[in-house]
Design a protein around this motif. Structure first.
Motif, PDB file in Angstrom:
ATOM      1  N   VAL A 216      46.439  56.680  48.561  1.00 14.07           N
ATOM      2  CA  VAL A 216      45.706  56.976  47.329  1.00 14.07           C
ATOM      3  C   VAL A 216      45.813  55.794  46.368  1.00 14.07           C
ATOM      4  N   LEU A 217      44.664  55.294  45.932  1.00 13.41           N
ATOM      5  CA  LEU A 217      44.605  54.314  44.850  1.00 13.41           C
ATOM      6  C   LEU A 217      44.289  55.073  43.571  1.00 13.41           C
ATOM      7  N   GLY A 256      37.915  45.647  46.893  1.00 13.57           N
ATOM      8  CA  GLY A 256      39.027  44.728  47.101  1.00 13.57           C
ATOM      9  C   GLY A 256      40.113  45.319  47.976  1.00 13.57           C
ATOM     10  N   LEU A 257      40.402  46.602  47.788  1.00 11.43           N
ATOM     11  CA  LEU A 257      41.421  47.247  48.607  1.00 11.43           C
ATOM     12  C   LEU A 257      40.978  47.327  50.067  1.00 11.43           C
ATOM     13  N   ILE A 258      39.718  47.680  50.287  1.00 10.85           N
ATOM     14  CA  ILE A 258      39.192  47.736  51.657  1.00 10.85           C
ATOM     15  C   ILE A 258      39.306  46.357  52.312  1.00 10.85           C
ATOM     16  N   TYR A 259      38.897  45.322  51.587  1.00 11.12           N
ATOM     17  CA  TYR A 259      38.979  43.954  52.115  1.00 11.12           C
ATOM     18  C   TYR A 259      40.419  43.587  52.462  1.00 11.12           C
ATOM     19  N   SER A 260      41.337  43.894  51.570  1.00 13.38           N
ATOM     20  CA  SER A 260      42.746  43.541  51.782  1.00 13.38           C
ATOM     21  C   SER A 260      43.325  44.281  52.987  1.00 13.38           C
ATOM     22  N   LEU A 261      43.038  45.575  53.095  1.00 12.67           N
ATOM     23  CA  LEU A 261      43.570  46.364  54.207  1.00 12.67           C
ATOM     24  C   LEU A 261      42.997  45.910  55.554  1.00 12.67           C
ATOM     25  N   LEU A 262      41.750  45.448  55.543  1.00 10.65           N
ATOM     26  CA  LEU A 262      41.117  44.997  56.791  1.00 10.65           C
ATOM     27  C   LEU A 262      41.563  43.595  57.197  1.00 10.65           C
ATOM     28  N   THR A 263      41.715  42.704  56.224  1.00  6.58           N
ATOM     29  CA  THR A 263      41.987  41.305  56.553  1.00  6.58           C
ATOM     30  C   THR A 263      43.480  40.989  56.598  1.00  6.58           C
ATOM     31  N   GLN A 264      44.305  41.760  55.900  1.00  4.42           N
ATOM     32  CA  GLN A 264      45.745  41.519  55.887  1.00  4.42           C
ATOM     33  C   GLN A 264      46.514  42.838  56.019  1.00  4.42           C
ATOM     34  N   PRO A 268      52.537  44.259  52.434  1.00  5.55           N
ATOM     35  CA  PRO A 268      53.103  45.455  51.801  1.00  5.55           C
ATOM     36  C   PRO A 268      52.142  46.047  50.768  1.00  5.55           C
ATOM     37  N   LEU A 269      52.412  47.301  50.407  1.00  2.00           N
ATOM     38  CA  LEU A 269      51.556  47.998  49.439  1.00  2.00           C
ATOM     39  C   LEU A 269      51.342  47.198  48.170  1.00  2.00           C
ATOM     40  N   ALA A 270      52.413  46.582  47.664  1.00  2.00           N
ATOM     41  CA  ALA A 270      52.324  45.854  46.398  1.00  2.00           C
ATOM     42  C   ALA A 270      51.298  44.728  46.466  1.00  2.00           C
ATOM     43  N   GLN A 271      51.205  44.064  47.626  1.00  2.00           N
ATOM     44  CA  GLN A 271      50.238  42.971  47.768  1.00  2.00           C
ATOM     45  C   GLN A 271      48.808  43.506  47.798  1.00  2.00           C
ATOM     46  N   HIS A 272      48.606  44.612  48.501  1.00  3.09           N
ATOM     47  CA  HIS A 272      47.271  45.229  48.517  1.00  3.09           C
ATOM     48  C   HIS A 272      46.853  45.645  47.101  1.00  3.09           C
ATOM     49  N   LEU A 273      47.779  46.232  46.365  1.00  6.73           N
ATOM     50  CA  LEU A 273      47.479  46.679  45.004  1.00  6.73           C
ATOM     51  C   LEU A 273      47.161  45.482  44.115  1.00  6.73           C
ATOM     52  N   HIS A 274      47.944  44.425  44.234  1.00  8.37           N
ATOM     53  CA  HIS A 274      47.737  43.234  43.418  1.00  8.37           C
ATOM     54  C   HIS A 274      46.361  42.638  43.680  1.00  8.37           C
ATOM     55  N   PHE A 275      45.947  42.625  44.949  1.00  6.67           N
ATOM     56  CA  PHE A 275      44.643  42.069  45.295  1.00  6.67           C
ATOM     57  C   PHE A 275      43.521  42.920  44.703  1.00  6.67           C
ATOM     58  N   CYS A 276      43.631  44.243  44.830  1.00 10.93           N
ATOM     59  CA  CYS A 276      42.534  45.083  44.330  1.00 10.93           C
ATOM     60  C   CYS A 276      42.470  45.042  42.803  1.00 10.93           C
ATOM     61  N   LEU A 277      43.618  44.903  42.128  1.00  8.87           N
ATOM     62  CA  LEU A 277      43.608  44.756  40.672  1.00  8.87           C
ATOM     63  C   LEU A 277      42.982  43.427  40.258  1.00  8.87           C
ATOM     64  N   ALA A 278      43.209  42.387  41.040  1.00  6.00           N
ATOM     65  CA  ALA A 278      42.579  41.102  40.756  1.00  6.00           C
ATOM     66  C   ALA A 278      41.066  41.186  40.903  1.00  6.00           C
TER      67      ALA A 278
END
Length: 303
Positions: A216-217, A256-264, A268-278
Motif C-alpha cells: 500500500v502506498l 514512479g512506484l510502478i517504474y521502480s518496482l519493475l526496474t529495480q 528496499p521499500l525505502a528506496q521505492h518510496l523515495h523514488f515515487c516521492l521524487a
C-alpha cells in the motif's frame, strides 16, 4: 505480432477532458484522466507503455489522441468510437467543485477483448483506477480484464482516486479491485471519501483488510507518504521543490512506484518510496499534469 513489440505496462481506464472555469465566463480545456496520466508518467520515465481505453472521434478525442502520441504511448491500445466525449466540468478550482458529463460517452465503449493479440503475455504490469471503475458498463469490463490478467501472472496496481460519483455502490468494486491488486495507492483524501464514518487510521486498516498481502502506498499530500508491505512500514517526507502545480502529483507518484518496482525489484521499500516521492515532486515543479522525465527525477534524488 511479436511480444517484444508490445508494451510491458498498461494503464486501463479513462482519458477525459477537463473543462475548467478560469474566471466568470472563461473556460479552458485540458486533456486528462487519472489512469491516462499514469500511463504517460511510466512512458516518460522510459518503459514501453500503453493506455488502454476508448476516446471520442471529435475535437476532444483528437486532442487526447495527439497527446497520447506525443507521450510515446502505444496507440494500438487506444480505441476511438463515434460517441460523445467524457467531460469533467470544473466550475470552481479553489476548493475544487466539479461534475462529469458522460452519458453514453466513448469511454464506456472500451472493449478489452479487442486489444492486440498476446497482450497478456507481453504485459508485466496493469494499472487501474479513477472514475472508470465507477462507470458501468466499463467498470465491470475492467474488473473482468483485471481478473483475466491476474490469472496469467500480470501484476496489478489500483488507485481508487476518490471522486464524488463513488457512492455506496462503489464499495463492491473497491473490494474486488483491492483483492486483485499487488499494489494499492490511496491518499488521505481518498480514505475520507471512501470511508466517511472512519478516521484515517481506521479507514486505512479497513482498506488493508480487503487484501493484507497487497503493498500500500499511502500519500498525505505535503505531509509525505508511507509504503506498507506486510508488517513493514516506511515513511518519508515530501521532497522540497518550488511548487508550481500539484495537479497530477499523485498519478506521478503511482507511475514512479510502478517504474521502480519493475526496474529495480531488489531495492528496499525505502528506496521505492523515495523514488515515487521524487516523481511526485518533479510533477509539482511543472504546470499541469506534466509527466516528469527520468532525468528530472534523478536530479531530485541526488540533490
Amino acid at each position: 505480432m511479436s511480444h517484444a513489440a508490445l508494451p510491458r505496462c498498461i494503464a486501463a481506464g479513462e482519458a477525459l477532458t477537463d473543462m475548467i472555469r478560469t474566471d466568470g465566463e472563461q473556460w479552458v480545456s485540458k486533456v486528462g484522466g487519472s489512469t491516462w496520466n499514469v500511463a504517460r508518467v511510466i512512458a516518460s520515465l522510459g518503459l514501453p507503455t500503453a493506455f488502454a481505453g476508448a476516446i471520442s472521434t471529435d475535437c476532444f478525442g483528437q486532442d487526447l489522441q495527439a497527446a497520447s502520441a506525443a507521450a510515446g504511448l502505444d496507440l494500438r491500445y487506444l480505441q476511438t468510437v463515434a460517441q460523445p466525449p467524457l467531460l469533467a466540468i470544473v466550475h470552481q478550482q479553489h476548493p475544487p467543485q466539479y461534475f462529469f458529463i458522460g452519458e453514453n460517452s466513448a469511454d464506456l465503449a472500451f472493449n478489452w477483448h479487442a486489444l492486440p493479440q498476446g497482450w497478456e503475455s507481453a504485459t508485466d504490469w496493469l494499472h487501474f483506477g479513477g472514475i472508470s471503475l465507477a462507470r458501468e458498463p466499463l467498470a465491470s469490463h475492467l474488473v473482468e480484464m483485471a481478473r483475466h490478467a491476474k490469472l496469467r501472472g500480470v501484476r496489478i496496481s489500483y488507485d481508487p482516486n476518490y471522486r464524488v460519483l463513488m457512492g455506496p455502490s462503489y464499495h463492491a468494486t473497491l473490494a474486488s479491485m483491492s483483492a486483485l491488486a499487488d499494489v494499492i495507492k490511496v491518499s488521505d483524501e481518498d480514505l475520507t471519501g471512501l470511508f466517511p464514518a472512519l478516521d484515517t487510521t481506521a479507514a486505512l486498516a479497513t482498506l488493508r483488510e480487503l487484501n493484507p498481502q497487497a503493498m500500500v502506498l499511502f500519500t498525505r499530500g505535503a505531509a509525505g507518504a508511507s509504503l506498507i508491505s506486510g508488517e513493514q512500514t516506511v515513511c518519508a517526507p515530501t521532497i522540497p521543490v518550488d511548487v508550481v502545480d500539484t495537479v497530477g502529483a499523485g498519478d506521478a507518484a503511482m507511475g514512479g512506484l510502478i517504474y521502480s518496482l519493475l526496474t529495480q525489484p531488489e531495492q528496499p521499500l525505502a528506496q521505492h518510496l523515495h523514488f515515487c516521492l521524487a516523481c511526485g515532486a518533479a510533477a509539482c515543479a511543472q504546470q499541469g499534469a506534466t509527466p516528469p522525465t527520468l532525468a528530472q527525477v534523478q536530479k531530485l534524488l541526488t540533490s
